[in-house]
Design a protein around this motif. Structure first.
Motif, PDB file in Angstrom:
ATOM      1  N   ARG B 105       7.785  -1.988  17.725  1.00 44.65           N
ATOM      2  CA  ARG B 105       8.633  -1.198  17.117  1.00 44.65           C
ATOM      3  C   ARG B 105      10.100  -1.525  17.453  1.00 44.65           C
ATOM      4  O   ARG B 105      10.915  -1.562  16.250  1.00 44.65           O
ATOM      5  N   HIS B 155      -2.774   0.799  12.919  1.00 44.41           N
ATOM      6  CA  HIS B 155      -2.417   1.748  11.963  1.00 44.41           C
ATOM      7  C   HIS B 155      -1.079   1.967  12.248  1.00 44.41           C
ATOM      8  O   HIS B 155      -0.131   2.280  11.283  1.00 44.41           O
ATOM      9  N   TYR B 156      -0.657   2.110  13.492  1.00 50.90           N
ATOM     10  CA  TYR B 156       0.835   2.339  13.627  1.00 50.90           C
ATOM     11  C   TYR B 156       1.728   1.267  13.312  1.00 50.90           C
ATOM     12  O   TYR B 156       2.581   1.476  12.881  1.00 50.90           O
ATOM     13  N   ARG B 158       1.036  -0.668  10.703  1.00 52.51           N
ATOM     14  CA  ARG B 158       1.244  -0.445   9.363  1.00 52.51           C
ATOM     15  C   ARG B 158       2.190   0.705   8.845  1.00 52.51           C
ATOM     16  O   ARG B 158       2.919   0.333   7.960  1.00 52.51           O
ATOM     17  N   ALA B 159       1.976   1.898   9.520  1.00 55.36           N
ATOM     18  CA  ALA B 159       2.646   3.103   9.156  1.00 55.36           C
ATOM     19  C   ALA B 159       4.164   2.741   9.495  1.00 55.36           C
ATOM     20  O   ALA B 159       5.208   3.045   8.719  1.00 55.36           O
ATOM     21  N   SER B 163       5.108   0.820   5.906  1.00 55.89           N
ATOM     22  CA  SER B 163       5.620   1.896   5.147  1.00 55.89           C
ATOM     23  C   SER B 163       7.020   2.418   5.518  1.00 55.89           C
ATOM     24  O   SER B 163       7.821   2.690   4.367  1.00 55.89           O
ATOM     25  N   ARG B 164       7.388   2.434   6.673  1.00 57.93           N
ATOM     26  CA  ARG B 164       8.631   2.866   7.023  1.00 57.93           C
ATOM     27  C   ARG B 164       9.755   1.887   6.716  1.00 57.93           C
ATOM     28  O   ARG B 164      10.763   2.090   6.122  1.00 57.93           O
ATOM     29  N   GLN B 197      -8.157  -0.718   6.144  1.00 61.75           N
ATOM     30  CA  GLN B 197      -6.509  -0.396   5.817  1.00 61.75           C
ATOM     31  C   GLN B 197      -5.521  -1.588   5.266  1.00 61.75           C
ATOM     32  O   GLN B 197      -4.723  -1.089   4.641  1.00 61.75           O
ATOM     33  N   CYS B 198      -6.391  -2.670   4.970  1.00 56.74           N
ATOM     34  CA  CYS B 198      -5.153  -3.594   4.527  1.00 56.74           C
ATOM     35  C   CYS B 198      -4.888  -3.644   3.095  1.00 56.74           C
ATOM     36  O   CYS B 198      -5.926  -3.161   2.325  1.00 56.74           O
ATOM     37  N   GLN B 226      -2.895  -1.555  -5.448  1.00 52.87           N
ATOM     38  CA  GLN B 226      -2.694  -0.276  -6.049  1.00 52.87           C
ATOM     39  C   GLN B 226      -1.416  -0.171  -6.841  1.00 52.87           C
ATOM     40  O   GLN B 226      -0.501  -0.147  -6.441  1.00 52.87           O
TER      41      GLN B 226
END
Lengths: 252, 259
Positions: B105, B155-156, B158-159, B163-164, B197-198, B226
């Motif tokens: 991060r 997951h973290y 990815r998030a 995403s962020r 998740q991917c 998507q």
């Protein structure tokens, strides 16, 4: 069942959705509840980001939609979300859902239960959900594998761009392919394929030489025939023939 | 960076999609050429790259990257590349992967490089969206980290990264069905969780018929796009051959050695 939910004349309960991560499934449920019924919808997000969900819900009034975002920080590693997997307890959830004073039917959407099950024990989750059911109207879970199905139905539906849901016929209309007119291959032949009765009789009577009949069998099996077979072999000059071991060349 | 792979995936250094979570799974073969591809690809695309090299040393990656025309030492000095040399770090599996995530991060969202390097115009160099590369996640499993914990970590990532920060994540996972030890079951489970998740999976496997000089294996590409109007999965299968400085991909049975 789907029609009942759409029309709003059901008695509430659990709805379990099994499937892949699919943003449209969420939208479907939420739009169902929002458009066809007048109730509050709480969504707990673990697997889909809030932005992703909101992008799909552009045209829907979201006053009744309460998103609890656990996607960014589901375990509290960065202290940036209010809801984490550990918060999945009856006390916290009832407190969270009772934010609005007037008691009204509420739908809780959890995406996904698999996430919670990884971090909270199964028995805890089950008892929490059961107690929640008494207080809420609908509880929806997102993808999770179900081993046993007590009541299973398959529906086809279509979601249009304006998010209206049309339930298609239960029997999926298989596209009726117009049956191709079968051509008769024997139609225009230059010879005759059919037999008259007389011809058929003659054909059935005919005895082919390889067929066994009484005469035939006796002739073939009992009498060895006049000429007995013999092999005449004259060794070639170059043949390497050993009298003592005639099978020498057989390599056995 | 392999031009052929770029056109298959329809991404180019000057035009690539963001928020992608790419999983590379390898079975009975070595798919590290894809990791080298993505490393050089994102460095050329001027992304800020965080690389968790748990399998090989920095000098190994550097040597391979130099063949592909990218200098990792320079990229590191410029602050474009943050490299975690897993062989020299001691990861404590009992503590979980929270520390590792904090490292990712901070290196993805932090300012461009610890040296605060400046380019000729004086200001700090600007890098594009962050990219996290992991080679390979299976190492964490063999260190004793549970599958659930690795999934939490991914997951973290990815998030946060996808995403962020609107970046990309590429993770490699090695799973071999031939091994009998308990490790392997974990890798399969992990792969299932990650596939969930991917957004793009590259399943690389050796040929079921064994080693072949002209075809090194096959790669299945699965997109899970998507889009606003529909979500569909699209699969394509290729066979590949890794060359000295690249790799060629072709449809099954159309290797140039046969035709």
């Amino acid at each position: 069942m789907l029609l009942e939910i759409l029309q709003g004349n059901d008695s509430g309960g659990f709805l379990l959705i099994k499937g892949i991560r699919h943003v449209w499934v969420h939208l479907f449920i939420i739009t169902c509840a929002l458009l066809f019924r007048d109730e509050d919808v709480h969504v707990i997000l673990f697997e889909v980001s809030e932005q992703e969900l909101k992008d799909g819900l552009k045209e829907i009034p979201s006053q009744k939609l309460h998103i609890h975002n656990a996607y960014e920080d589901p375990l509290g590693w960065t202290n940036s979300t209010s809801f984490t997997a550990q918060h999945f307890s009856l006390n916290y959830l009832t407190q969270m859902l009772k934010l609005n004073p007037q008691p009204k039917a509420t739908t809780l959407v959890i995406d996904s239960l698999s996430w919670i099950l990884r971090h909270v024990s199964t028995t805890n989750v089950c008892s929490t959900l059961h107690q929640l059911k008494k207080e809420l109207f609908w509880v929806c879970f997102m993808p999770i594998c179900i081993r046993e199905c007590i009541f299973q139905q398959e529906h086809s539906f279509r979601i249009d761009e304006d998010l209206t849901i049309t339930v298609l016929n239960k029997t999926p209309n298989i596209e009726s392919v117009p049956e191709e007119h079968q051509m008769d291959p024997t139609a225009n032949l230059t010879f005759n394929l059919r037999l008259s009765d007389k011809e058929r009789e003659a054909k059935e009577k005919l005895l082919l030489p390889f067929m066994f009949s009484k005469d035939n069998t006796e002739k073939l099996l009992l009498h060895s025939g006049s000429g007995s077979g013999r092999i005449l072999y004259e060794p070639d000059a170059s043949d390497d023939y050993d009298q003592e071991d005639p099978d020498d060349d057989l390599d056995v | 960076m392999f031009a052929e792979l770029n056109s298959i995936l329809n991404t180019f250094p000057d035009k690539f999609s963001q928020e992608e979570f790419i999983i590379i799974s390898e079975r009975r073969c070595d798919a590290s050429f894809l990791i080298h591809h993505f490393l050089s690809f994102y460095l050329r695309a001027r992304c800020k790259v965080c690389f968790l090299g748990l399998v090989q040393s920095f000098s190994h990656y550097n040597a391979v990257s130099q063949r592909l025309g990218v200098n990792l030492v320079q990229a590191k000095e410029k602050g474009q590349l943050v490299f975690l040399e897993g062989l020299q770090e001691s990861l404590d599996p009992t503590k979980g992967l929270q520390d590792l995530f904090q490292f990712v991060r901070s290196s993805c969202s932090g300012p461009s490089g610890p040296l605060g390097c400046t380019d000729r115009s004086g200001g700090p160099e600007e890098w594009g969206p962050p990219v996290l590369l992991v080679d390979d996640l299976g190492v964490l499993l063999s260190l004793g980290v549970s599958v659930g914990t690795v999934l939490d970590f991914s997951h973290y990532c990815r998030a946060t990264v996808c995403s962020r920060l609107q970046g990309n994540v590429v993770m490699l996972l090695h799973c071999d069905e031939e091994e009998d030890d308990g490790d392997d079951e974990g890798a399969e489970q992990l792969l299932k969780g990650l596939t969930h998740q991917c957004s793009l999976t590259l399943h690389v496997q050796g040929l079921p018929t064994g080693y072949c000089r002209d075809i090194h294996g096959q790669m299945e590409v699965c997109w899970r796009r998507q889009q606003a109007d529909e979500q569909h999965t699209l699969n394509k299968l290729f066979q590949y051959k890794v060359h000295d400085k690249g790799a060629s991909f072709f449809a099954r049975g159309t290797s140039s050695a046969f035709l």
